[in-house]
Scaffold this motif. Structure first.
Motif, PDB file in Angstrom:
ATOM      1  N   MET A   1       4.086   0.449  -2.389  1.00  0.00           N
ATOM      2  CA  MET A   1       4.362  -0.839  -1.844  1.00  0.00           C
ATOM      3  C   MET A   1       4.332  -0.926  -0.873  1.00  0.00           C
ATOM      4  SD  MET A   1       4.518  -2.642  -4.006  1.00  0.00           S
ATOM      5  CE  MET A   1       5.800  -4.500  -3.990  1.00  0.00           C
ATOM      6  N   ILE A   3       3.281  -0.024   2.246  1.00  0.00           N
ATOM      7  CA  ILE A   3       1.863  -0.004   2.587  1.00  0.00           C
ATOM      8  C   ILE A   3       1.219  -0.809   2.094  1.00  0.00           C
ATOM      9  CG2 ILE A   3      -0.435   1.170   2.580  1.00  0.00           C
ATOM     10  CD1 ILE A   3       1.644   3.871   2.558  1.00  0.00           C
ATOM     11  N   GLN A   4       1.049  -1.380   0.640  1.00  0.00           N
ATOM     12  CA  GLN A   4       0.114  -2.825   0.775  1.00  0.00           C
ATOM     13  C   GLN A   4       0.872  -3.844   1.547  1.00  0.00           C
ATOM     14  OE1 GLN A   4       1.199  -2.313  -3.830  1.00  0.00           O
ATOM     15  NE2 GLN A   4      -0.791  -1.363  -3.728  1.00  0.00           N
ATOM     16  N   ILE A   5       2.213  -4.361   1.710  1.00  0.00           N
ATOM     17  CA  ILE A   5       2.694  -5.637   1.748  1.00  0.00           C
ATOM     18  C   ILE A   5       2.123  -4.996   3.146  1.00  0.00           C
ATOM     19  CG2 ILE A   5       5.042  -6.794   2.724  1.00  0.00           C
ATOM     20  CD1 ILE A   5       6.251  -5.138   0.072  1.00  0.00           C
ATOM     21  N   GLY A   7      -0.247  -4.167   4.984  1.00  0.00           N
ATOM     22  CA  GLY A   7      -1.917  -4.094   4.894  1.00  0.00           C
ATOM     23  C   GLY A   7      -1.755  -5.534   4.491  1.00  0.00           C
ATOM     24  N   ALA A   8      -1.173  -6.367   3.380  1.00  0.00           N
ATOM     25  CA  ALA A   8      -1.553  -7.052   3.061  1.00  0.00           C
ATOM     26  C   ALA A   8      -1.273  -9.012   4.420  1.00  0.00           C
ATOM     27  CB  ALA A   8      -1.063  -7.696   2.105  1.00  0.00           C
TER      28      ALA A   8
END
Length: 55
Positions: A1, A3-5, A7-8
């Motif tokens: 989670m 990592i997604q934030i 990355g975004a």
């Protein structure tokens, strides 16, 4: 989670940076740039004030 934030956020930063690099010069070229405080002050104070209420 996390990592997604991250990355975004990184993707948003890159898109904004690339968009700004191309958009800002285009706006300046076509005269849509807002004047800076220094330019406004220079324009205001460089004019002679010929009004009757000045001493």
């Amino acid at each position: 989670m996390a990592i997604q934030i991250i990355g975004a956020m990184l993707a948003a930063f890159c898109i904004t940076r690339l968009f700004g690099k191309r958009l800002i010069p285009w706006l300046e070229k076509h005269g849509f740039r807002q004047r800076t405080k220094d330019e406004v002050e220079e324009q205001i104070y460089s004019k002679k004030n010929d009004s009757a209420d000045c001493g």
